[in-house]
Write a protein that holds these residues in place. Structure first.
Motif, PDB file in Angstrom:
ATOM      1  N   LYS A  14       0.823  -1.205   0.000  1.00 52.12           N
ATOM      2  CA  LYS A  14       0.000   0.000   0.000  1.00 52.12           C
ATOM      3  C   LYS A  14       0.864   1.265   0.000  1.00 52.12           C
ATOM      4  CE  LYS A  14      -4.197  -1.883   2.120  1.00 52.12           C
ATOM      5  NZ  LYS A  14      -5.186  -1.345   1.163  1.00 52.12           N
ATOM      6  N   ALA A  15       1.914   1.254   0.820  1.00 51.49           N
ATOM      7  CA  ALA A  15       2.801   2.414   0.869  1.00 51.49           C
ATOM      8  C   ALA A  15       3.490   2.633  -0.471  1.00 51.49           C
ATOM      9  CB  ALA A  15       3.833   2.232   1.977  1.00 51.49           C
ATOM     10  N   LEU A  16       3.942   1.531  -1.079  1.00 51.89           N
ATOM     11  CA  LEU A  16       4.631   1.635  -2.351  1.00 51.89           C
ATOM     12  C   LEU A  16       3.676   2.067  -3.458  1.00 51.89           C
ATOM     13  CD1 LEU A  16       7.556   1.194  -3.260  1.00 51.89           C
ATOM     14  CD2 LEU A  16       6.908  -1.129  -3.944  1.00 51.89           C
ATOM     15  N   ALA A  17       2.446   1.565  -3.401  1.00 46.85           N
ATOM     16  CA  ALA A  17       1.444   1.952  -4.396  1.00 46.85           C
ATOM     17  C   ALA A  17       1.208   3.459  -4.375  1.00 46.85           C
ATOM     18  CB  ALA A  17       0.139   1.204  -4.128  1.00 46.85           C
ATOM     19  N   LYS A  18       1.128   4.010  -3.189  1.00 44.95           N
ATOM     20  CA  LYS A  18       0.904   5.453  -3.068  1.00 44.95           C
ATOM     21  C   LYS A  18       2.124   6.232  -3.544  1.00 44.95           C
ATOM     22  CE  LYS A  18      -1.106   8.764   0.161  1.00 44.95           C
ATOM     23  NZ  LYS A  18      -1.694   8.949   1.527  1.00 44.95           N
ATOM     24  N   ARG A  19       3.288   5.740  -3.205  1.00 47.71           N
ATOM     25  CA  ARG A  19       4.527   6.413  -3.577  1.00 47.71           C
ATOM     26  C   ARG A  19       4.740   6.423  -5.091  1.00 47.71           C
ATOM     27  NH1 ARG A  19       8.428  10.175  -2.513  1.00 47.71           N
ATOM     28  NH2 ARG A  19      10.453   9.482  -3.269  1.00 47.71           N
ATOM     29  N   LEU A  20       4.378   5.339  -5.770  1.00 47.79           N
ATOM     30  CA  LEU A  20       4.682   5.183  -7.191  1.00 47.79           C
ATOM     31  C   LEU A  20       3.504   5.513  -8.107  1.00 47.79           C
ATOM     32  CD1 LEU A  20       6.706   1.839  -7.050  1.00 47.79           C
ATOM     33  CD2 LEU A  20       7.598   4.173  -7.102  1.00 47.79           C
ATOM     34  N   ALA A  21       2.424   5.999  -7.537  1.00 49.13           N
ATOM     35  CA  ALA A  21       1.209   6.211  -8.330  1.00 49.13           C
ATOM     36  C   ALA A  21       1.428   7.151  -9.509  1.00 49.13           C
ATOM     37  CB  ALA A  21       0.092   6.739  -7.436  1.00 49.13           C
ATOM     38  N   GLY A  22       2.338   8.095  -9.385  1.00 49.99           N
ATOM     39  CA  GLY A  22       2.575   9.027 -10.477  1.00 49.99           C
ATOM     40  C   GLY A  22       3.581   8.557 -11.500  1.00 49.99           C
ATOM     41  N   GLU A  23       4.052   7.324 -11.352  1.00 47.65           N
ATOM     42  CA  GLU A  23       5.099   6.788 -12.231  1.00 47.65           C
ATOM     43  C   GLU A  23       4.569   5.767 -13.240  1.00 47.65           C
ATOM     44  OE1 GLU A  23       8.181   7.819 -12.100  1.00 47.65           O
ATOM     45  OE2 GLU A  23       8.437   8.736 -10.127  1.00 47.65           O
ATOM     46  N   GLY A  24       3.253   5.548 -13.249  1.00 44.99           N
ATOM     47  CA  GLY A  24       2.694   4.538 -14.135  1.00 44.99           C
ATOM     48  C   GLY A  24       2.882   3.123 -13.609  1.00 44.99           C
ATOM     49  N   ILE A  25       3.179   3.001 -12.318  1.00 39.25           N
ATOM     50  CA  ILE A  25       3.441   1.698 -11.702  1.00 39.25           C
ATOM     51  C   ILE A  25       2.358   1.408 -10.667  1.00 39.25           C
ATOM     52  CG2 ILE A  25       5.088   0.332 -10.344  1.00 39.25           C
ATOM     53  CD1 ILE A  25       7.277   2.310 -11.350  1.00 39.25           C
ATOM     54  N   THR A  26       1.735   0.241 -10.757  1.00 44.30           N
ATOM     55  CA  THR A  26       0.759  -0.164  -9.761  1.00 44.30           C
ATOM     56  C   THR A  26       1.337  -1.293  -8.908  1.00 44.30           C
ATOM     57  OG1 THR A  26      -0.334  -1.827 -11.159  1.00 44.30           O
ATOM     58  CG2 THR A  26      -1.150   0.443 -11.299  1.00 44.30           C
ATOM     59  N   VAL A  27       0.877  -1.350  -7.662  1.00 46.29           N
ATOM     60  CA  VAL A  27       1.321  -2.375  -6.719  1.00 46.29           C
ATOM     61  C   VAL A  27       0.086  -2.944  -6.039  1.00 46.29           C
ATOM     62  CG1 VAL A  27       2.824  -2.924  -4.778  1.00 46.29           C
ATOM     63  CG2 VAL A  27       3.416  -1.019  -6.304  1.00 46.29           C
ATOM     64  N   ASN A  28      -0.133  -4.229  -6.201  1.00 46.00           N
ATOM     65  CA  ASN A  28      -1.320  -4.867  -5.640  1.00 46.00           C
ATOM     66  C   ASN A  28      -0.973  -6.229  -5.043  1.00 46.00           C
ATOM     67  OD1 ASN A  28      -3.699  -3.040  -6.450  1.00 46.00           O
ATOM     68  ND2 ASN A  28      -2.626  -3.291  -8.406  1.00 46.00           N
ATOM     69  N   VAL A  29      -1.926  -6.767  -4.286  1.00 49.55           N
ATOM     70  CA  VAL A  29      -1.726  -8.042  -3.594  1.00 49.55           C
ATOM     71  C   VAL A  29      -2.817  -9.028  -3.981  1.00 49.55           C
ATOM     72  CG1 VAL A  29      -1.560  -9.188  -1.353  1.00 49.55           C
ATOM     73  CG2 VAL A  29      -0.644  -6.871  -1.634  1.00 49.55           C
ATOM     74  N   VAL A  30      -2.403 -10.201  -4.415  1.00 54.09           N
ATOM     75  CA  VAL A  30      -3.311 -11.335  -4.599  1.00 54.09           C
ATOM     76  C   VAL A  30      -3.170 -12.209  -3.362  1.00 54.09           C
ATOM     77  CG1 VAL A  30      -3.840 -13.397  -5.944  1.00 54.09           C
ATOM     78  CG2 VAL A  30      -3.160 -11.289  -7.114  1.00 54.09           C
ATOM     79  N   ALA A  31      -4.275 -12.442  -2.672  1.00 53.16           N
ATOM     80  CA  ALA A  31      -4.236 -13.162  -1.401  1.00 53.16           C
ATOM     81  C   ALA A  31      -5.004 -14.480  -1.508  1.00 53.16           C
ATOM     82  CB  ALA A  31      -4.811 -12.299  -0.287  1.00 53.16           C
ATOM     83  N   PRO A  32      -4.304 -15.570  -1.794  1.00 54.23           N
ATOM     84  CA  PRO A  32      -4.986 -16.870  -1.885  1.00 54.23           C
ATOM     85  C   PRO A  32      -5.433 -17.362  -0.516  1.00 54.23           C
ATOM     86  CG  PRO A  32      -2.817 -16.901  -2.945  1.00 54.23           C
ATOM     87  CD  PRO A  32      -2.885 -15.670  -2.109  1.00 54.23           C
ATOM     88  N   GLY A  33      -6.434 -18.207  -0.540  1.00 54.48           N
ATOM     89  CA  GLY A  33      -6.841 -18.915   0.667  1.00 54.48           C
ATOM     90  C   GLY A  33      -6.237 -20.306   0.651  1.00 54.48           C
ATOM     91  N   ILE A  34      -7.076 -21.301   0.770  1.00 53.46           N
ATOM     92  CA  ILE A  34      -6.607 -22.687   0.764  1.00 53.46           C
ATOM     93  C   ILE A  34      -6.681 -23.197  -0.671  1.00 53.46           C
ATOM     94  CG2 ILE A  34      -6.887 -24.974   1.748  1.00 53.46           C
ATOM     95  CD1 ILE A  34      -8.528 -23.614   4.004  1.00 53.46           C
ATOM     96  N   ALA A  35      -5.527 -23.403  -1.259  1.00 53.57           N
ATOM     97  CA  ALA A  35      -5.456 -23.804  -2.663  1.00 53.57           C
ATOM     98  C   ALA A  35      -5.078 -25.277  -2.786  1.00 53.57           C
ATOM     99  CB  ALA A  35      -4.448 -22.947  -3.402  1.00 53.57           C
ATOM    100  N   GLU A  36      -5.175 -25.780  -3.999  1.00 57.00           N
ATOM    101  CA  GLU A  36      -4.839 -27.179  -4.243  1.00 57.00           C
ATOM    102  C   GLU A  36      -3.368 -27.474  -3.989  1.00 57.00           C
ATOM    103  OE1 GLU A  36      -5.600 -28.180  -8.324  1.00 57.00           O
ATOM    104  OE2 GLU A  36      -4.985 -26.202  -9.027  1.00 57.00           O
ATOM    105  N   THR A  37      -2.535 -26.439  -3.922  1.00 57.99           N
ATOM    106  CA  THR A  37      -1.111 -26.614  -3.644  1.00 57.99           C
ATOM    107  C   THR A  37      -0.754 -26.303  -2.188  1.00 57.99           C
ATOM    108  OG1 THR A  37      -0.743 -24.343  -4.391  1.00 57.99           O
ATOM    109  CG2 THR A  37      -0.422 -26.095  -6.019  1.00 57.99           C
ATOM    110  N   SER A  38      -1.736 -25.947  -1.360  1.00 53.69           N
ATOM    111  CA  SER A  38      -1.465 -25.555   0.019  1.00 53.69           C
ATOM    112  C   SER A  38      -0.962 -26.730   0.847  1.00 53.69           C
ATOM    113  CB  SER A  38      -2.724 -24.979   0.670  1.00 53.69           C
ATOM    114  OG  SER A  38      -3.150 -23.804   0.021  1.00 53.69           O
ATOM    115  N   VAL A  39      -0.071 -26.425   1.777  1.00 53.41           N
ATOM    116  CA  VAL A  39       0.445 -27.455   2.679  1.00 53.41           C
ATOM    117  C   VAL A  39      -0.669 -27.988   3.559  1.00 53.41           C
ATOM    118  CG1 VAL A  39       2.054 -27.922   4.562  1.00 53.41           C
ATOM    119  CG2 VAL A  39       2.754 -26.440   2.657  1.00 53.41           C
ATOM    120  N   SER A  40      -1.462 -27.081   4.103  1.00 54.14           N
ATOM    121  CA  SER A  40      -2.602 -27.443   4.940  1.00 54.14           C
ATOM    122  C   SER A  40      -3.883 -27.215   4.145  1.00 54.14           C
ATOM    123  CB  SER A  40      -2.603 -26.589   6.217  1.00 54.14           C
ATOM    124  OG  SER A  40      -3.711 -26.897   7.026  1.00 54.14           O
TER     125      SER A  40
END
Length: 235
Positions: A166-192
Motif C-alpha cells: 500500500k505504501a509503495l502503491a501510493k509512492r509510485l502512483a505518479g510513475e505509471g506503476i501499480t502495486v497490488n496483492v493477490v491473497a490466496p486462501g486454501i489452494a490445491e497446492t497448500s500445505v494445509s
C-alpha cells in the motif's frame, strides 16, 4: 518489444500457473527457481511453446545480492522488466512458543524481506519504462489482526507485505506503476488443506489465483488493493 515478467518460485505450483498465464497474454517470462531445476526447464519450455521468449534463472532471493542479481540478469537477457510477481514464500505451521530464531527469520526472510529486495531493485527499471506492475502474493485474512499462534511469523510477514504494498502503491502512483496483492486462501497446492473451513466447499485451483494476477496486470486504475481468492475463507 513485448513486456517482460519475472515470477519468483515459478518452476511449479502456483508460481508456474501465474507465469504461464502471463505468457499466454504475450509477455516474455523469466522462470525463477532455487532447487527445482528440472521443473523450471519444463515450465520454461511450456511458456516458450506459447510463442514468447522464456528463460530460467536460479537464485536464493532471501539474500540481498542474489535478489538484486536476479533482477539485473532478467533485464540483461530479456531487455527489460516491467512485471514482477513476488510469489516465493515459505510456510511453517508450529506453535509460536516453540519456534526457533532460525525458523522465525526464515519466515520473514522468504515472505517479506525477499519481496522487498526484489521490488526495490526493479523499481528503477519500471520508472525508466514509465510502466510497471508489482503483484505480491499474500494470505487471505492477513488484514484481520487476530491471533494465529500456529503460523504467527508467516502472518506477520504477509500483513507486512500488505502494508508495504500500500505504501509503495501510493509512492509510485505518479510513475505509471501499480502495486497490488493477490491473497490466496486454501489452494490445491497448500500445505494445509482444511477444505471444511471454506464456505464455497472446495480448494482454490491455481488457475483461479493466476487469473487474479492477470486481472491486476490489465488494470491501470487499481493500486494498493488486496484481492482475496479464498472462497469466503477467513472472512
Amino acid at each position: 518489444m513485448s513486456r517482460v515478467a519475472l515470477v519468483t518460485g515459478s518452476a511449479k505450483g502456483l508460481g508456474r500457473a501465474i507465469l504461464l498465464a502471463l505468457a499466454a497474454k504475450g509477455l516474455d517470462v523469466a522462470v525463477h527457481y532455487r532447487h527445482s531445476q528440472t521443473e523450471a526447464e519444463a515450465t520454461r519450455l511450456e511458456a516458450e511453446r506459447l510463442g514468447v521468449r522464456a528463460i530460467k534463472l536460479r537464485a536464493d532471493v532471501t539474500q540481498l545480492e542474489a535478489a538484486q542479481g536476479l533482477i539485473e540478469a532478467v533485464v540483461a537477457e530479456l531487455g527489460g522488466l516491467q512485471v514482477l510477481v513476488n510469489n516465493v514464500g515459505d510456510y511453517l505451521k508450529k506453535p509460536i512458543d516453540l519456534l526457533s530464531p532460525r525458523e522465525w527469520h526464515q519466515m520473514l526472510d522468504s515472505n517479506l524481506n525477499a519481496p522487498f529486495y526484489l521490488t526495490q531493485a526493479v523499481i528503477p527499471h519500471m520508472k525508466r519504462a514509465g510502466w510497471g506492475r508489482v503483484i505480491n502474493l499474500g494470505f487471505a485474512g492477513a488484514q484481520n489482526l487476530i491471533a494465529r499462534p500456529g503460523i504467527t511469523p508467516y502472518v506477520i510477514a504477509k500483513t507486512g507485505m500488505i502494508l508495504y504494498s500500500k505504501a509503495l502503491a501510493k509512492r509510485l502512483a505518479g510513475e505509471g506503476i501499480t502495486v497490488n496483492v493477490v491473497a490466496p486462501g486454501i489452494a490445491e497446492t497448500s500445505v494445509s488443506q482444511p477444505v471444511e473451513d471454506v464456505p464455497l466447499g472446495r480448494l482454490a485451483q491455481v488457475e483461479e489465483v493466476a487469473a487474479a494476477a492477470v486481472f491486476f496486470l490489465e488494470q491501470a486504475y487499481l493500486t494498493g488493493q488486496v484481492l482475496e481468492v479464498a472462497g469466503g475463507w477467513n472472512l
